[in-house]
Design a protein around this motif. Sequence first.
Motif, mmCIF file in Angstrom:
data_model
loop_
_atom_site.group_PDB
_atom_site.id
_atom_site.type_symbol
_atom_site.label_atom_id
_atom_site.label_comp_id
_atom_site.label_asym_id
_atom_site.label_seq_id
_atom_site.Cartn_x
_atom_site.Cartn_y
_atom_site.Cartn_z
ATOM 1 N N GLU A 290 0.814 -1.221 0.000
ATOM 2 C CA GLU A 290 0.000 0.000 0.000
ATOM 3 C C GLU A 290 0.845 1.268 0.000
ATOM 4 N N VAL A 291 2.147 1.130 0.170
ATOM 5 C CA VAL A 291 3.028 2.276 0.362
ATOM 6 C C VAL A 291 3.798 2.584 -0.917
ATOM 7 N N GLU A 292 3.870 3.885 -1.256
ATOM 8 C CA GLU A 292 4.795 4.341 -2.290
ATOM 9 C C GLU A 292 6.137 4.624 -1.607
ATOM 10 N N PRO A 293 7.095 3.747 -1.723
ATOM 11 C CA PRO A 293 8.321 3.885 -0.923
ATOM 12 C C PRO A 293 9.144 5.121 -1.264
ATOM 13 N N GLN A 294 8.947 5.697 -2.452
ATOM 14 C CA GLN A 294 9.692 6.915 -2.795
ATOM 15 C C GLN A 294 9.014 8.175 -2.252
ATOM 16 N N LYS A 295 7.871 8.003 -1.579
ATOM 17 C CA LYS A 295 7.113 9.167 -1.113
ATOM 18 C C LYS A 295 6.833 9.059 0.384
ATOM 19 N N ILE A 296 7.901 8.926 1.168
ATOM 20 C CA ILE A 296 7.788 8.894 2.625
ATOM 21 C C ILE A 296 8.285 10.233 3.159
ATOM 22 N N GLY A 297 7.402 10.938 3.830
ATOM 23 C CA GLY A 297 7.771 12.206 4.449
ATOM 24 C C GLY A 297 7.743 12.075 5.956
ATOM 25 N N ILE A 298 8.724 12.649 6.626
ATOM 26 C CA ILE A 298 8.818 12.549 8.082
ATOM 27 C C ILE A 298 8.779 13.952 8.685
ATOM 28 N N THR A 299 8.208 14.053 9.872
ATOM 29 C CA THR A 299 8.118 15.346 10.538
ATOM 30 C C THR A 299 7.958 15.151 12.025
ATOM 31 N N GLY A 300 8.108 16.228 12.755
ATOM 32 C CA GLY A 300 7.943 16.238 14.196
ATOM 33 C C GLY A 300 8.135 17.662 14.689
ATOM 34 N N HIS A 301 7.791 17.886 15.936
ATOM 35 C CA HIS A 301 7.855 19.238 16.506
ATOM 36 C C HIS A 301 8.780 19.260 17.713
ATOM 37 N N SER A 302 9.577 20.312 17.828
ATOM 38 C CA SER A 302 10.461 20.538 18.967
ATOM 39 C C SER A 302 11.473 19.397 19.077
ATOM 40 N N ARG A 303 11.498 18.684 20.196
ATOM 41 C CA ARG A 303 12.457 17.581 20.335
ATOM 42 C C ARG A 303 12.205 16.492 19.303
ATOM 43 N N ASN A 304 10.942 16.328 18.915
ATOM 44 C CA ASN A 304 10.632 15.343 17.879
ATOM 45 C C ASN A 304 11.100 15.794 16.497
ATOM 46 N N ALA A 305 11.226 17.110 16.291
ATOM 47 C CA ALA A 305 11.787 17.606 15.038
ATOM 48 C C ALA A 305 13.277 17.313 14.959
ATOM 49 N N LYS A 306 13.952 17.342 16.088
ATOM 50 C CA LYS A 306 15.383 17.034 16.106
ATOM 51 C C LYS A 306 15.619 15.619 15.561
ATOM 52 N N GLN A 307 14.817 14.685 16.047
ATOM 53 C CA GLN A 307 15.019 13.311 15.599
ATOM 54 C C GLN A 307 14.530 13.105 14.168
ATOM 55 N N ALA A 308 13.491 13.840 13.753
ATOM 56 C CA ALA A 308 12.987 13.680 12.388
ATOM 57 C C ALA A 308 14.042 14.111 11.370
ATOM 58 N N LEU A 309 14.680 15.260 11.630
ATOM 59 C CA LEU A 309 15.725 15.716 10.716
ATOM 60 C C LEU A 309 16.890 14.743 10.697
ATOM 61 N N LEU A 310 17.273 14.234 11.857
ATOM 62 C CA LEU A 310 18.381 13.276 11.919
ATOM 63 C C LEU A 310 18.044 12.012 11.135
ATOM 64 N N ALA A 311 16.831 11.507 11.278
ATOM 65 C CA ALA A 311 16.433 10.302 10.549
ATOM 66 C C ALA A 311 16.497 10.535 9.043
ATOM 67 N N ALA A 312 15.992 11.690 8.584
ATOM 68 C CA ALA A 312 16.020 11.987 7.151
ATOM 69 C C ALA A 312 17.444 12.181 6.646
ATOM 70 N N ALA A 313 18.293 12.778 7.483
ATOM 71 C CA ALA A 313 19.679 13.005 7.078
ATOM 72 C C ALA A 313 20.434 11.703 6.900
ATOM 73 N N PHE A 314 20.140 10.734 7.760
ATOM 74 C CA PHE A 314 20.897 9.476 7.745
ATOM 75 C C PHE A 314 20.248 8.395 6.888
ATOM 76 N N ASP A 315 18.979 8.541 6.525
ATOM 77 C CA ASP A 315 18.269 7.503 5.775
ATOM 78 C C ASP A 315 17.749 8.102 4.472
ATOM 79 N N GLN A 316 18.398 7.761 3.380
ATOM 80 C CA GLN A 316 18.064 8.378 2.098
ATOM 81 C C GLN A 316 16.789 7.818 1.476
ATOM 82 N N ARG A 317 16.166 6.856 2.128
ATOM 83 C CA ARG A 317 14.866 6.384 1.643
ATOM 84 C C ARG A 317 13.750 7.351 2.010
#
Length: 861
Positions: A290-317
């Motif tokens: 059911e998932v389009e693997p090329q279209k995964i967006g991640i987000t979060g707020h405050s401390r959760n934004a810190k981890q969201a950016l880190l996850a996107a930076a380290f995981d190119q999927r």
Amino acid sequence: METLWPALPQQEPSYVPRCRLSRSTNNMNRREFIKSGTGGLAALAATSEAGRKVAGAQDADGQKNSAAILERRKHYLQTLQQILPRTTTYEMTGRMTGGDKNWEAWLARTGELPPDFESMPSNNFLPNPLTRTEGARDFQITSMEEWAQKREWIRSQFEHWVYGSMPPAPENLRAILIETHREDRVTVREVRLEFGPAHRGVLHLHLFVPDGQGPFPVFLTNQPRSSGWISPAIRRGYIACIYDATDPIFGVADDSDKFIDVYPDYDFACIGRWAWAGMRAVDYLCTLPEVEPQKIGITGHSRNAKQALLAAAFDQRIGAVVASSGTSGECLPWRYCSLDFWGTGSIESITGGPHNTHWFHPRLRFFAGREDKLPIDQNLLCVLVAPRGLMMYAAYSEHEGNAFGYEQAYRSVQSVYRFMGVEDNVQLHLRSGEHDFVPNHVENYVNFFDSIFGRRSYPKSETWINGYTFQGWLNASGEHVDPLLFETRSSADLATSDLSAWDERKKEIRREILWAMGEAPPGLPFAGVSTLPAPEDVYWIHPPGDNPLRMLFRRPLKLPNTGSAIVPYGDGLRADLYFPLGPDGQPLPGELPVVVWLHPYAYATGYSRWVKAAFDSLIHKGFAIVAFDQLAFGTRGPDFRYFYHQYPHWSLLGKMVEDTRAAISALSSLQMIDRTRIFLVGYALGGKVGLVTAALDERVRAVASVCGFDPLRYSVPGDGAEGVRHYSHLHGLLPRLGFFVGEESRLPFDYDRVLALVAPRPALIIAPQLDRYVRVEAARSEVDEARNVYNLLGHPEALRLETPLDFNRFMQARQQQVIDWVAQLRMMCEHRPAYGYIKASPETDLTEGLKTIGGTAPSDR
């Protein structure tokens, strides 16, 4: 009636820089000498028997050097522990890696020492993502192959210094469907992932699949469902996926906390564990039809934004990320959230607790006060997302951040996206308001994901609050200055041999300072008011809601036994006046001495923050206080955007000094204020404004400058300090100084000259030994040069330099030291309008009195 002091003089049209006809090119500077010397030694070692002997001697020296380096590193740690308070953990909701109770326990268990800072380059500017280093030289990255190597280096540095090492992706991940149910037209699945050694790693996922024809893009977050974060994404055709790796204060379990036990050989800190959990969610999502693997967006707020950016930076999927108000440890560079920016997201505070001691790797705390030594900064984490989608999203007025830092980072990140030809994939959105999350902002996040994933097109967001660049000023002003037309300056041309010559020299220095500050356009003096509160029907009394930022900062501040009033000044501006109240709740009778409180680089909050203790102390000692936001800061933050289009030949520092002098005029009109006892106290930016104001306005009786004295002549490009570029290229304080980059010895503006114009009035200069912007030896040299003028005028005791063992900070103890200094000057005060100089009362000798202020002699300590 006593005549008011004159307004700020305009630039004399006849002023021409002092010139000299020839320029010597024979001198080799220190860095060139060292470079040539080491280069020659290396050549000798490679080609001769003598070289082999030298190399053998170097090996022996290397062992000695290793011992010396070890001692230096131990000393760094001792100094850090002496300066910084002990960390606290009493509000912590997770564990530190290794089971340590606090940073001090980690030090004891691991025996780790700070790096050898002396051997590390200093860089107060953001590290350039598009350069690679070979030996002592930097080269521009020109190919994607070179970028791939730089990318791996950046990641390794972040794992070592900031987030800790992460395990590789597990190869034995399995998913267990715990429950499936329907909610309206959405299918909800509860899933447990198991992985790692003996499948002891566990992560719970919550999937929300809307009805319709798949496959679907994914909205991935660790925000709890109760926040309402996922609802807009589901309505707009996204699968929402929540993973349980977040702070338990949000009401859900943090599955990632147990990763400490599952992976004991890896030291990833809390933010790292949360981000690594997000990557494991992506592992699972990529298996779903059911998932389009090329279209995964991640987000979060405050401390959760810190981890969201880190996850996107380290995981190119992960195809796109919206980092929402994560500030430091997210998109806001550590270099621009230090204490001179009045940010609690500084390395010192964010690693010190009480609730966030475990967020980052303990090594990060080594760089508190030494942010210039960090090999990386958060702009480099952001560039790891390229060429995928990145939206940097925050409030320009939230107390944890500042627009200036975001904008500097955005420009750096833009360069990488431009290099890759996908500049539209990075966006900057700076909203109004505070740190709190507003749910309808998620619609903007989904708009961004839709644009990146090619589902729908929305306009690019690129919000500028400050927006200053040196090139922009050049375009607006059309100015050009040839620095070679200016004489080389030295200490010998400051003081004169006699008083009669000093009057002419003083006028010349004043002209030089005014030239650097630009041409202030003609203006009308503000008439001011004599009594407070003024009638409510006058034009400058505005309703409380006229400036939402003023309401946001809860102006005026509420202090015990303190009254407050609005004071009009300058070009339709208003300041907050605070004054002591008697037991009857009324202002104290008589004329009050007043302190003009000048804030640091508090872009977000202006003067509001971390001042209540200082204000309370001043009130207790019988002072009034006037405080206001400078242009580009706090309530006046958005007003700076077009300043250099409106006034291309003026300067921001010139406007700040003009406004400060206007506030002094307003105070001088008030019956409740003693116009002969007006003191200036400033930190960082405020320290600079205070010194220049005192130099140009003799109504100032004394000035205290903390971390505001900048010996610009001693700073050269490449030495690690911001130097002249701090004024011309970064903050836009004095753009004309930008023409002197590389020719600092010819600067017509420097702080020894500024301080000389303050003489012989009392001045307290506090220049910490570990200030990352200023070399204390240079500050001492320039103060000594100004001291010659104090000697000439017969009052050497009035100039005081303090060089404490500290970083660039203005903590409560230092604030109290300055307040005590001002209070004792007040006690010794006698009205003398000629210089505004504070003379001893008959029963007190001034020299001895000044020596006792702060409990030390007026020399350095």
